[in-house]
Design a protein around this motif. Structure first.
Motif, PDB file in Angstrom:
ATOM      1  N   LYS A 128       6.087  -0.603  -5.259  1.00 48.23           N
ATOM      2  CA  LYS A 128       6.343   0.366  -4.188  1.00 48.23           C
ATOM      3  C   LYS A 128       5.066   1.112  -3.823  1.00 48.23           C
ATOM      4  CE  LYS A 128      11.232   1.585  -4.837  1.00 48.23           C
ATOM      5  NZ  LYS A 128      12.155   2.712  -5.142  1.00 48.23           N
ATOM      6  N   GLU A 129       4.345   1.550  -4.828  1.00 42.45           N
ATOM      7  CA  GLU A 129       3.124   2.321  -4.587  1.00 42.45           C
ATOM      8  C   GLU A 129       2.007   1.435  -4.049  1.00 42.45           C
ATOM      9  OE1 GLU A 129       0.018   5.205  -7.059  1.00 42.45           O
ATOM     10  OE2 GLU A 129       1.946   4.625  -7.945  1.00 42.45           O
ATOM     11  N   LYS A 130       1.995   0.171  -4.442  1.00 46.35           N
ATOM     12  CA  LYS A 130       0.915  -0.728  -4.027  1.00 46.35           C
ATOM     13  C   LYS A 130       1.032  -1.129  -2.555  1.00 46.35           C
ATOM     14  CE  LYS A 130      -2.699  -2.991  -5.699  1.00 46.35           C
ATOM     15  NZ  LYS A 130      -3.393  -3.174  -4.425  1.00 46.35           N
ATOM     16  N   ILE A 131       2.236  -1.120  -2.012  1.00 46.22           N
ATOM     17  CA  ILE A 131       2.432  -1.477  -0.605  1.00 46.22           C
ATOM     18  C   ILE A 131       1.838  -0.383   0.278  1.00 46.22           C
ATOM     19  CG2 ILE A 131       4.164  -1.848   1.191  1.00 46.22           C
ATOM     20  CD1 ILE A 131       5.939  -3.129  -0.951  1.00 46.22           C
ATOM     21  N   LYS A 132       0.893  -0.765   1.112  1.00 50.00           N
ATOM     22  CA  LYS A 132       0.120   0.210   1.884  1.00 50.00           C
ATOM     23  C   LYS A 132       0.714   0.512   3.254  1.00 50.00           C
ATOM     24  CE  LYS A 132      -2.859   0.343  -1.425  1.00 50.00           C
ATOM     25  NZ  LYS A 132      -2.846   1.481  -2.364  1.00 50.00           N
ATOM     26  N   SER A 133       1.591  -0.342   3.747  1.00 49.34           N
ATOM     27  CA  SER A 133       2.183  -0.112   5.068  1.00 49.34           C
ATOM     28  C   SER A 133       3.529  -0.802   5.125  1.00 49.34           C
ATOM     29  CB  SER A 133       1.267  -0.645   6.175  1.00 49.34           C
ATOM     30  OG  SER A 133       1.078  -2.046   6.017  1.00 49.34           O
ATOM     31  N   GLN A 134       4.254  -0.634   6.204  1.00 54.56           N
ATOM     32  CA  GLN A 134       5.574  -1.246   6.346  1.00 54.56           C
ATOM     33  C   GLN A 134       5.449  -2.762   6.254  1.00 54.56           C
ATOM     34  OE1 GLN A 134       7.643  -0.060   9.862  1.00 54.56           O
ATOM     35  NE2 GLN A 134       9.444  -1.300   9.444  1.00 54.56           N
ATOM     36  N   VAL A 135       6.330  -3.365   5.468  1.00 58.20           N
ATOM     37  CA  VAL A 135       6.278  -4.812   5.264  1.00 58.20           C
ATOM     38  C   VAL A 135       6.666  -5.522   6.552  1.00 58.20           C
ATOM     39  CG1 VAL A 135       7.134  -6.759   3.925  1.00 58.20           C
ATOM     40  CG2 VAL A 135       6.874  -4.518   2.828  1.00 58.20           C
ATOM     41  N   GLN A 136       5.803  -6.415   6.989  1.00 57.47           N
ATOM     42  CA  GLN A 136       6.058  -7.199   8.196  1.00 57.47           C
ATOM     43  C   GLN A 136       5.672  -8.644   7.941  1.00 57.47           C
ATOM     44  OE1 GLN A 136       4.124  -5.507  11.634  1.00 57.47           O
ATOM     45  NE2 GLN A 136       4.607  -3.403  11.033  1.00 57.47           N
ATOM     46  N   SER A 137       6.199  -9.527   8.750  1.00 54.78           N
ATOM     47  CA  SER A 137       5.849 -10.939   8.653  1.00 54.78           C
ATOM     48  C   SER A 137       4.393 -11.135   9.048  1.00 54.78           C
ATOM     49  CB  SER A 137       6.756 -11.773   9.549  1.00 54.78           C
ATOM     50  OG  SER A 137       8.118 -11.635   9.165  1.00 54.78           O
ATOM     51  N   ASN A 138       3.800 -12.206   8.500  1.00 58.28           N
ATOM     52  CA  ASN A 138       2.438 -12.638   8.856  1.00 58.28           C
ATOM     53  C   ASN A 138       1.345 -11.662   8.435  1.00 58.28           C
ATOM     54  OD1 ASN A 138       3.343 -15.049  10.135  1.00 58.28           O
ATOM     55  ND2 ASN A 138       3.926 -13.828  11.919  1.00 58.28           N
ATOM     56  N   MET A 139       1.647 -10.739   7.511  1.00 59.79           N
ATOM     57  CA  MET A 139       0.604  -9.879   6.957  1.00 59.79           C
ATOM     58  C   MET A 139      -0.158 -10.643   5.874  1.00 59.79           C
ATOM     59  SD  MET A 139       2.599  -6.225   6.542  1.00 59.79           S
ATOM     60  CE  MET A 139       1.101  -5.258   6.377  1.00 59.79           C
ATOM     61  N   THR A 140      -1.460 -10.397   5.764  1.00 59.98           N
ATOM     62  CA  THR A 140      -2.226 -10.979   4.669  1.00 59.98           C
ATOM     63  C   THR A 140      -2.008 -10.153   3.405  1.00 59.98           C
ATOM     64  OG1 THR A 140      -4.213  -9.671   5.087  1.00 59.98           O
ATOM     65  CG2 THR A 140      -3.982 -11.761   6.308  1.00 59.98           C
ATOM     66  N   TRP A 141      -2.485 -10.694   2.298  1.00 54.98           N
ATOM     67  CA  TRP A 141      -2.321 -10.003   1.018  1.00 54.98           C
ATOM     68  C   TRP A 141      -3.033  -8.652   1.037  1.00 54.98           C
ATOM     69  CZ3 TRP A 141       0.958 -12.089  -2.518  1.00 54.98           C
ATOM     70  CH2 TRP A 141       1.330 -13.411  -2.326  1.00 54.98           C
ATOM     71  N   THR A 142      -4.220  -8.613   1.601  1.00 52.26           N
ATOM     72  CA  THR A 142      -4.965  -7.348   1.613  1.00 52.26           C
ATOM     73  C   THR A 142      -4.408  -6.364   2.629  1.00 52.26           C
ATOM     74  OG1 THR A 142      -6.580  -8.347   3.125  1.00 52.26           O
ATOM     75  CG2 THR A 142      -7.084  -8.397   0.769  1.00 52.26           C
ATOM     76  N   GLU A 143      -3.835  -6.859   3.718  1.00 53.16           N
ATOM     77  CA  GLU A 143      -3.228  -5.960   4.699  1.00 53.16           C
ATOM     78  C   GLU A 143      -2.033  -5.226   4.111  1.00 53.16           C
ATOM     79  OE1 GLU A 143      -4.276  -8.186   8.955  1.00 53.16           O
ATOM     80  OE2 GLU A 143      -2.431  -8.686   7.871  1.00 53.16           O
ATOM     81  N   LEU A 144      -1.275  -5.914   3.285  1.00 52.85           N
ATOM     82  CA  LEU A 144      -0.076  -5.291   2.712  1.00 52.85           C
ATOM     83  C   LEU A 144      -0.390  -4.484   1.454  1.00 52.85           C
ATOM     84  CD1 LEU A 144       2.959  -4.829   2.807  1.00 52.85           C
ATOM     85  CD2 LEU A 144       3.265  -6.967   1.539  1.00 52.85           C
ATOM     86  N   PHE A 145      -1.231  -5.031   0.580  1.00 48.83           N
ATOM     87  CA  PHE A 145      -1.429  -4.427  -0.738  1.00 48.83           C
ATOM     88  C   PHE A 145      -2.784  -3.756  -0.924  1.00 48.83           C
ATOM     89  CE2 PHE A 145       1.634  -7.945  -1.587  1.00 48.83           C
ATOM     90  CZ  PHE A 145       2.695  -7.174  -2.043  1.00 48.83           C
ATOM     91  N   GLY A 146      -3.697  -3.882   0.027  1.00 47.49           N
ATOM     92  CA  GLY A 146      -5.011  -3.277  -0.119  1.00 47.49           C
ATOM     93  C   GLY A 146      -6.034  -4.255  -0.664  1.00 47.49           C
ATOM     94  N   GLU A 147      -7.286  -3.850  -0.598  1.00 47.72           N
ATOM     95  CA  GLU A 147      -8.397  -4.724  -1.012  1.00 47.72           C
ATOM     96  C   GLU A 147      -8.913  -4.283  -2.368  1.00 47.72           C
ATOM     97  OE1 GLU A 147     -10.301  -7.736  -1.083  1.00 47.72           O
ATOM     98  OE2 GLU A 147     -10.295  -7.445   1.099  1.00 47.72           O
ATOM     99  N   ASP A 148      -8.409  -4.905  -3.458  1.00 48.17           N
ATOM    100  CA  ASP A 148      -8.922  -4.632  -4.798  1.00 48.17           C
ATOM    101  C   ASP A 148      -8.488  -5.747  -5.732  1.00 48.17           C
ATOM    102  OD1 ASP A 148      -6.227  -4.142  -5.452  1.00 48.17           O
ATOM    103  OD2 ASP A 148      -6.452  -1.971  -5.291  1.00 48.17           O
ATOM    104  N   ILE A 149      -8.941  -5.664  -6.982  1.00 47.65           N
ATOM    105  CA  ILE A 149      -8.630  -6.739  -7.928  1.00 47.65           C
ATOM    106  C   ILE A 149      -7.141  -6.776  -8.267  1.00 47.65           C
ATOM    107  CG2 ILE A 149     -10.931  -6.790  -8.929  1.00 47.65           C
ATOM    108  CD1 ILE A 149      -9.838  -5.188 -11.302  1.00 47.65           C
ATOM    109  N   TYR A 150      -6.428  -5.681  -8.060  1.00 46.06           N
ATOM    110  CA  TYR A 150      -4.998  -5.654  -8.373  1.00 46.06           C
ATOM    111  C   TYR A 150      -4.197  -6.397  -7.301  1.00 46.06           C
ATOM    112  CZ  TYR A 150      -6.598  -2.386 -11.849  1.00 46.06           C
ATOM    113  OH  TYR A 150      -7.271  -1.823 -12.912  1.00 46.06           O
ATOM    114  N   THR A 151      -4.702  -6.413  -6.077  1.00 46.31           N
ATOM    115  CA  THR A 151      -4.100  -7.267  -5.051  1.00 46.31           C
ATOM    116  C   THR A 151      -4.389  -8.733  -5.363  1.00 46.31           C
ATOM    117  OG1 THR A 151      -4.238  -5.568  -3.344  1.00 46.31           O
ATOM    118  CG2 THR A 151      -4.114  -7.844  -2.592  1.00 46.31           C
ATOM    119  N   GLU A 152      -5.590  -9.008  -5.861  1.00 45.75           N
ATOM    120  CA  GLU A 152      -5.906 -10.379  -6.276  1.00 45.75           C
ATOM    121  C   GLU A 152      -4.967 -10.811  -7.402  1.00 45.75           C
ATOM    122  OE1 GLU A 152     -10.510 -11.116  -5.208  1.00 45.75           O
ATOM    123  OE2 GLU A 152     -10.168 -10.022  -7.081  1.00 45.75           O
ATOM    124  N   GLU A 153      -4.651  -9.894  -8.297  1.00 42.20           N
ATOM    125  CA  GLU A 153      -3.700 -10.228  -9.372  1.00 42.20           C
ATOM    126  C   GLU A 153      -2.315 -10.519  -8.802  1.00 42.20           C
ATOM    127  OE1 GLU A 153      -2.314  -8.514 -13.684  1.00 42.20           O
ATOM    128  OE2 GLU A 153      -2.477  -7.059 -12.063  1.00 42.20           O
TER     129      GLU A 153
END
Length: 588
Positions: A231-256
């Motif tokens: 819940k906390e990792k999601i950076k914006s409203q979930v939508q179709s066709n979002m990339t991993w970094t667009e939804l979860f942010g740019e860091d090693i935890y999104t890579e995980e």
């Protein structure tokens, strides 16, 4: 007509007797295995990684595990032994495990060491390891291949799945009636080491692409019940066709998170194919993200508790995330993995005497489905017989028992063997009480020396470390050992205490700390200890939850005087392992 009815009834009973092994849920947070039509706790242990690779080891080890009191053994089945030559399968190692388990009255959880074991591809066959063109590796940031098979390779998946399906076919033919094998672990402590994700060209392309619709749909549908971390990792409203970094942010935890998805969807294809052949419960186990490490320092992308939503979405054929514990803070780890959507299962834990206390707490407080210390074959049967416990001698079980009985230095059963006998004695009662207010447990140590349980009868049981009385040897030590106790309610004001190192007092839950005239008080109506024959081959009991514990054919010792301090408490000293049956009453 009567003959037809009788035959039909016999057929139905036969089918029921050999119903499929299944995982029976009691709410999302509690579950148990049902085998041969009977629910069971996995009172078990896990063998060392290579301790089931030949018949001699299996025979010696399983005989020892039977004497320890296990009902379940977790045993590795390795790809390199199952398919030593590509396309040629050898089930000898699997058959050895099944045969010896049956001879020693053990159920088996198979650990599939396929494409990964502790992140590495070390148990894959040599033909697989050498052909890196067909079976590519994951890569580091600088493009260096690592000894971890790619989770994105169709060839890796096809080969791994083919071997796994052959195992399931063999189990269906050989074991569907006896149900010796009750559960499967798919891969082992899966995760990327040294880097948070695979940086191969294919992996990076996917990482920069849109998140699969399957996952975004799941996140939107389950947004209220997602793990707080996601819940906390999601950076914006979930939508179709979002990339991993667009939804979860740019860091090693999104890579995980990305790497987790690749592992979960890989494992799903293995597990689903296996269950279509022979539908056994399946789980994955996890190496912990402990000691302040970052993804890649611990196995990144494994089935960690905070990533459970990725696994539930990507691998719906997996029933449970099991937790392997080699770190301090046992209560915290139990809490992290006993979730509303995940029952507690401990398939591995560091092998120590205090595992006996952790087992009591896991089954009693968390309603655990299983508890299994690692390298269990190395644990001694007797507390004073370490290094001399007969496992390497070719003796029958009876001869082993007689030999142990004649050892002058023998004092008592080791702690885990003692506790496992207690748990086996009351297994059916624990199962009946799982997920209900009729059972709870405490774990006490040097930091927490006291705890309370409020029973459905409105009685406050205050449970203290038995050293708190002051007269036991060791009571004046600076550090007190861990002790534990299960409280099991049999009926109105009627209980079992199962454990070691505790003293239990009782008072009305509604009474204030300072007694007032007219307040009710609680007295000890009856207390008795069950005396178990520790040298008997029969280690299972006939405990029942209902109107009272079934004491038929039990050897009992009535405790009234000094043992209960003239009715003031129920007590099991440190170093002793007992089941005590006690009844309370109210008086004014």
């Amino acid at each position: 007509m009567k003959r037809v009815v009788i035959i039909s009834i016999v057929c139905i009973l036969s089918i029921l007797a050999h119903a499929q092994v299944r995982l029976e849920h009691r709410g999302g947070s509690t579950a148990r295995i049902v085998a041969n039509g009977k629910p069971m706790l996995m009172i078990g242990g896990e063998l060392g990684n290579s301790s089931a690779s030949n018949l001699g080891d299996v025979r010696r080890n399983f005989r020892h595990l039977h004497q320890l009191g296990l009902n379940t053994v977790l045993a590795p089945i390795t790809w390199e032994l199952i398919e030593p030559e590509e396309g040629k399968f050898d089930m000898t190692s699997l058959d050895n495990i099944i045969d010896e388990a049956r001879s020693n009255d053990l159920k088996v959880v198979l650990l599939w060491f396929g494409a990964w074991k502790n992140s590495m591809s070390c148990y894959a066959p040599e033909w697989f390891k050498r052909d890196t063109q067909r079976f590519p590796r994951a890569h580091t940031r600088d493009g260096k291949p690592v000894e971890e098979a790619s989770s994105l390779s169709a060839n890796v998946l096809d080969a791994d799945r083919r071997a796994f399906v052959r195992i399931m076919e063999h189990l269906r033919k050989r074991d569907s009636k006896e149900q010796t094998v009750i559960m499967i672990q798919v891969e082992n402590e899966i995760g990327m080491i040294d880097v948070p994700r695979d940086y191969s060209e294919d992996a990076t392309k996917l990482y920069q692409s849109a998140i699969p619709q399957q996952l975004t749909d799941y996140l939107k549908k389950n947004q209220e019940s997602l793990h707080p971390y996601i819940k906390e990792k999601i950076k914006s409203q979930v939508q179709s066709n979002m990339t991993w970094t667009e939804l979860f942010g740019e860091d090693i935890y999104t890579e995980e998170i990305f790497q987790t998805w690749t592992y979960a969807t890989y494992v799903e294809q293995i597990a689903k194919a296996g269950r279509e052949v022979y539908d056994l419960p399946m789980y994955v186990n996890v190496a912990l993200n402990s000691r302040g490490r970052e993804p890649g320092q611990y196995p990144s992308g494994g089935p960690l508790a905070h990533l459970i939503d990725l696994w539930h979405c990507g691998a719906p054929s997996i029933d449970v995330l099991g937790v392997d514990i080699y770190d301090k803070g046992i209560k915290s780890w139990f809490d992290k993995y006993h979730l509303p959507n995940n029952p507690l299962f401990v398939p591995e834990i560091r092998l120590e005497d205090k595992d006996a206390m952790y087992a009591l707490y896991a089954f009693g407080h968390h309603g655990a489905m299983g508890f299994c210390p690692f390298s269990i074959e190395d644990y001694p049967l007797y507390a004073t017989a370490k290094g001399n416990d007969m496992r390497d001698m070719d003796l029958s079980q009876d001869d082993q028992l007689n030999a142990f009985s004649n050892m002058k230095e023998q004092k008592s059963l080791s702690p885990l063997a003692s506790v496992y006998r207690l748990l086996r004695e009351v297994e059916s009662s624990i199962i009946a009480s799982q997920g209900t207010p009729d059972m709870d447990a405490v774990l006490l140590d040097n930091e927490q020396r006291e705890a309370e349980i409020i029973t459905p009868d409105g009685i406050r049981l205050t449970i203290k470390h038995s050293y708190s009385l002051g007269w036991e040897p060791g009571a004046k030590d600076e550090i007190w050992p861990e002790v534990a106790c299960i409280i099991l309610r049999l009926g109105k004001e009627d209980y079992l205490a199962i454990g070691s190192g505790v003293v239990i007092t009782y008072s009305p839950a509604e009474t204030s700390a300072i007694w007032q005239p007219g307040d009710a008080r609680i007295g000890l109506a009856k207390c008795e200890a069950l005396l178990l024959d520790t040298n008997s081959k029969k280690i299972t009991g006939e405990g029942k939850k209902g109107d009272g514990f079934d004491l038929k054919d039990k050897t009992l010792r009535r405790l009234s005087g000094d043992q209960t301090h003239q009715g003031r408490h129920v007590r099991i000293p440190v170093g002793e392992f007992e089941i005590q049956h006690f009844r309370l009453y109210r008086y004014k």
